[in-house]
Every structure is written in C-alpha cells, then in structure tokens.
Design a protein around this motif. Structure first.
Motif, PDB file in Angstrom:
ATOM      1  N   TRP A   1      52.386  65.303  37.455  1.00  0.00           N
ATOM      2  CA  TRP A   1      52.156  64.532  38.670  1.00  0.00           C
ATOM      3  C   TRP A   1      51.802  63.082  38.340  1.00  0.00           C
ATOM      4  O   TRP A   1      52.089  62.185  39.133  1.00  0.00           O
ATOM      5  N   ILE A   2      51.235  62.833  37.170  1.00  0.00           N
ATOM      6  CA  ILE A   2      50.893  61.457  36.791  1.00  0.00           C
ATOM      7  C   ILE A   2      52.160  60.614  36.674  1.00  0.00           C
ATOM      8  O   ILE A   2      52.262  59.528  37.258  1.00  0.00           O
ATOM      9  N   ILE A   3      53.137  61.095  35.933  1.00  0.00           N
ATOM     10  CA  ILE A   3      54.403  60.375  35.776  1.00  0.00           C
ATOM     11  C   ILE A   3      55.170  60.369  37.094  1.00  0.00           C
ATOM     12  O   ILE A   3      55.822  59.379  37.433  1.00  0.00           O
ATOM     13  N   HIS A   4      55.081  61.452  37.846  1.00  0.00           N
ATOM     14  CA  HIS A   4      55.770  61.541  39.132  1.00  0.00           C
ATOM     15  C   HIS A   4      55.287  60.414  40.045  1.00  0.00           C
ATOM     16  O   HIS A   4      56.092  59.681  40.633  1.00  0.00           O
ATOM     17  N   ILE A   5      53.996  60.229  40.154  1.00  0.00           N
ATOM     18  CA  ILE A   5      53.438  59.171  41.001  1.00  0.00           C
ATOM     19  C   ILE A   5      53.790  57.791  40.438  1.00  0.00           C
ATOM     20  O   ILE A   5      54.165  56.884  41.183  1.00  0.00           O
ATOM     21  N   TYR A   6      53.693  57.635  39.114  1.00  0.00           N
ATOM     22  CA  TYR A   6      54.061  56.358  38.502  1.00  0.00           C
ATOM     23  C   TYR A   6      55.522  56.018  38.791  1.00  0.00           C
ATOM     24  O   TYR A   6      55.858  54.862  39.093  1.00  0.00           O
ATOM     25  N   SER A   7      56.398  57.002  38.730  1.00  0.00           N
ATOM     26  CA  SER A   7      57.819  56.791  38.976  1.00  0.00           C
ATOM     27  C   SER A   7      58.059  56.287  40.401  1.00  0.00           C
ATOM     28  O   SER A   7      58.869  55.386  40.626  1.00  0.00           O
ATOM     29  N   ILE A   8      57.339  56.844  41.357  1.00  0.00           N
ATOM     30  CA  ILE A   8      57.475  56.428  42.759  1.00  0.00           C
ATOM     31  C   ILE A   8      57.019  54.978  42.917  1.00  0.00           C
ATOM     32  O   ILE A   8      57.720  54.152  43.516  1.00  0.00           O
ATOM     33  N   ILE A   9      55.860  54.655  42.350  1.00  0.00           N
ATOM     34  CA  ILE A   9      55.325  53.297  42.469  1.00  0.00           C
ATOM     35  C   ILE A   9      56.222  52.297  41.753  1.00  0.00           C
ATOM     36  O   ILE A   9      56.513  51.208  42.277  1.00  0.00           O
ATOM     37  N   ASP A  10      56.720  52.652  40.567  1.00  0.00           N
ATOM     38  CA  ASP A  10      57.600  51.772  39.811  1.00  0.00           C
ATOM     39  C   ASP A  10      58.875  51.466  40.586  1.00  0.00           C
ATOM     40  O   ASP A  10      59.322  50.323  40.632  1.00  0.00           O
ATOM     41  N   ALA A  11      59.462  52.472  41.218  1.00  0.00           N
ATOM     42  CA  ALA A  11      60.696  52.258  41.993  1.00  0.00           C
ATOM     43  C   ALA A  11      60.422  51.372  43.201  1.00  0.00           C
ATOM     44  O   ALA A  11      61.233  50.513  43.533  1.00  0.00           O
ATOM     45  N   ALA A  12      59.282  51.567  43.838  1.00  0.00           N
ATOM     46  CA  ALA A  12      58.964  50.797  45.044  1.00  0.00           C
ATOM     47  C   ALA A  12      58.653  49.331  44.729  1.00  0.00           C
ATOM     48  O   ALA A  12      58.940  48.453  45.537  1.00  0.00           O
TER      49      ALA A  12
END
Length: 66
Positions: free
Chosen positions: A50-61
């Motif tokens: 979930w840490i990378i999952h959340i980072y991935s969302i923020i990075d894309a946004a």
C-alpha cells in the motif's frame, strides 16, 4: 502540456489506483511504471504494498511534463 491537476494527470492517478504504475505507463514513463509495479508487487508479499500504491497515485497526479 499537462500540469499538476490536469485531466490527463487525474486519469493517470485513477489508473494507478487500479494498478500501481499504470498511471505512469499511461503518461509514457515506462521505467517509472516498471519500478513502481515491481516494488508494489514485492511489498504486497509482506503487506506493505500500500505504501508504493499510494506513492504511485500521488506521483501520477503531480507529474509535470517537461
């Protein structure tokens, strides 16, 4: 040129909600997509994906095309 909060970035962030790294792939950032997908897959094995999952969302946004 798409900036932070643009429609393209919102769509990329939604893609990353589904699969980490998919948003980066949609943005044409293949290396970032591979790294984030790979890290998320590895970390989900120890329940920390979930840490990378959340980072991935923020990075894309927040991505700004140069």
């Amino acid at each position: 040129m798409s900036g932070q909060g643009s429609t393209a970035n919102v769509i990329a962030a939604i893609c990353s909600v589904i699969i980490p790294g998919l948003g980066q792939l949609v943005q044409g950032r293949l290396l970032a997509a591979i790294i984030q997908f790979g890290l998320a897959a590895l970390l989900w094995l120890v329940l920390l994906g979930w840490i990378i999952h959340i980072y991935s969302i923020i990075d894309a946004a927040r991505f700004k095309a140069s």
